[in-house]
Design an enzyme around this catalytic site. Structure first.
Site, short mmCIF file in Angstrom:
data_model
loop_
_atom_site.label_atom_id
_atom_site.label_comp_id
_atom_site.label_asym_id
_atom_site.label_seq_id
_atom_site.Cartn_x
_atom_site.Cartn_y
_atom_site.Cartn_z
NE ARG A 164 -2.32 1.06 3.25
CZ ARG A 164 -2.78 1.26 4.42
NH1 ARG A 164 -4.00 0.08 4.29
NH2 ARG A 164 -2.58 0.35 5.55
CD GLU A 176 -11.88 5.94 4.18
OE1 GLU A 176 -11.27 5.54 4.91
OE2 GLU A 176 -10.49 6.33 3.24
CE LYS A 215 -2.49 4.38 7.60
NZ LYS A 215 -4.11 5.05 7.53
C1 PLP Z 1 -5.15 4.02 7.42
C2 PLP Z 1 -6.19 4.02 7.62
C3 PLP Z 1 -7.86 3.69 7.18
C4 PLP Z 1 -7.75 2.00 8.53
O1 PLP Z 1 -6.57 0.99 7.61
P1 PLP Z 1 -6.02 0.20 8.44
O2 PLP Z 1 -5.05 -0.68 7.81
O3 PLP Z 1 -6.68 -1.17 8.32
O4 PLP Z 1 -5.55 0.09 9.26
C5 PLP Z 1 -9.21 3.67 6.46
N1 PLP Z 1 -9.10 4.93 5.97
C6 PLP Z 1 -8.26 5.59 6.21
C7 PLP Z 1 -9.21 7.58 5.65
C8 PLP Z 1 -6.77 5.63 6.19
O5 PLP Z 1 -6.07 6.29 6.25
#
Ligand code: PLP
Length: 341
Positions: A82, A220, A184
């Site tokens: 990722r 989300e 991210k």
């Molecule tokens: C990091 C993150 C998540 C959660 O991802 P995980 O891999 O489960 O920790 C969800 N939404 C956003 C916007 C994120 O930055």
């Protein structure tokens, strides 16, 4: 190994300096071999790319002590790939995925005294990140970068018991169609800060963001993906190109199907159908799943039958199964636990 004298179960979610961090620099088109250092300071030019144009990406993961006393991390290969995707989207050089995992292992090993003991509920949070480090004033990608990994012990997420969240439907958008919602990157968080401060000021725990294009579909929150459970026990998660692909959510969908025998579906979820779900939760590394009790859409309340005191039954099963896998109480699927020592 002697553990640090820390009151594990009363730790919050904050930065605590640990002994070592990993640093590697990218210069003249290649990454150096990197090293662990005790120096927690980053020294960069005042005009560094990250400071001017926010060229930075990150990851978040945890190390745990399992029931039989091993230190493990959970699916670090997915964090590595990722982060590679995030880097490519921001025109940054990829830190090789194998080396990412190795850097995480080295950093956790060096800070093993900070990995909380089994049963404390606390974990060692791991933060890999990279940023453009050389001076950039005309808008373009940096030529030099730094990749770092630090760790910080964090307390149990549900300290004092589970409290289902109250969230609001946000009038702000999180991610543009065809934008950067799926990576991210700090930039997605910078622009969410006003919305979350405003939500907190109004008494809400989180923002539910809808798709920016039509404002009809669930995306989300600022940092966690949604899971819903239908009245007939099916697990549903929203599908969209502008959602960050949560590793916890992907793992929970697998657990739902393969461990609990539930139907699990990733599909577009219209906000109009949310009132018909039986349970709702937010998933991410920090909490695994936090139950949502109530969603408020401009004064109109949606109250889930699971209420404001407990997790819904399916959410609880998903939570218990995934944390059981992470803590070594249940057998993990091949490759999910990376044993550090
Ligand atoms: C990091 C993150 C998540 C959660 O991802 P995980 O891999 O489960 O920790 C969800 N939404 C956003 C916007 C994120 O930055």
């Amino acid at each position: 190994m002697e553990k640090k004298n820390i009151d594990w179960s009363n730790l919050g979610f904050g930065y605590v300096k640990t002994d070592y961090r990993f640093v590697s620099d990218f210069k003249d088109g290649k990454w150096d071999e990197g090293k662990l250092t005790e120096d927690d300071k980053v020294v960069i030019n005042e005009c560094a790319g990250v400071l001017q144009y926010a060229q930075t990406v990150f990851e978040g993961m945890k190390a745990y002590t399992t029931q039989d006393g091993r230190i493990v991390t959970f699916r670090p290969d997915l964090n590595a790939s990722r982060m590679a995707d995030s880097a490519r989207r921001l025109e940054m050089p990829v830190f090789p995925e194998e080396r990412f995992i190795d850097a995480v292992v080295q950093t956790v090993k060096a800070n093993a005294a900070y990995v909380p003991p089994y049963g404390s509920g606390a974990t060692l949070y791991i933060r890999p990140y990279m940023f453009g480090s050389n001076p950039v004033i005309g808008v373009k990608p940096a030529d030099e970068y730094q990749f770092r990994v630090f760790t910080t012990p964090v307390g149990p997420y549900f300290k004092g018991g589970v409290k289902p969240l109250t969230i609001r439907v946000s009038d702000f958008d999180r991610a543009a169609p065809h934008g950067t919602g799926h990576i991210k990157a700090g930039l997605n968080y910078a622009m969410s800060l006003h919305a979350i401060v405003d939500a907190h000021n109004q008494g809400f725990d989180e923002n539910m963001y809808l798709d920016a294009g039509t404002r009809t579909k669930v995306e989300e929150t600022g940092g966690a993906n949604f899971l819903f459970v239908t009245k007939d026990g099916k697990v549903v998660t929203p599908k969209s190109d502008s959602i960050l692909p949560s590793i916890t959510r992907r793992s929970l969908m697998y657990v739902a199907k393969e461990y609990l025998g539930l139907e699990a579906e990733e599909r577009e979820v219209y906000f109009d159908e949310v009132k018909d779900f039986a349970e709702c939760g937010l998933c991410g590394t920090a909490a695994v799943i936090s139950p949502v009790g109530k969603i408020i859409d401009h004064g109109k309340e949606i109250c889930f039958p699971s209420g404001m005191n407990t997790m819904g039954p399916v959410t609880q099963k998903l939570y218990d199964t995934l944390t059981g896998i992470q803590m070594g109480r249940l057998e993990a699927p091949e490759g999910w636990l990376k044993i550090i020592e």
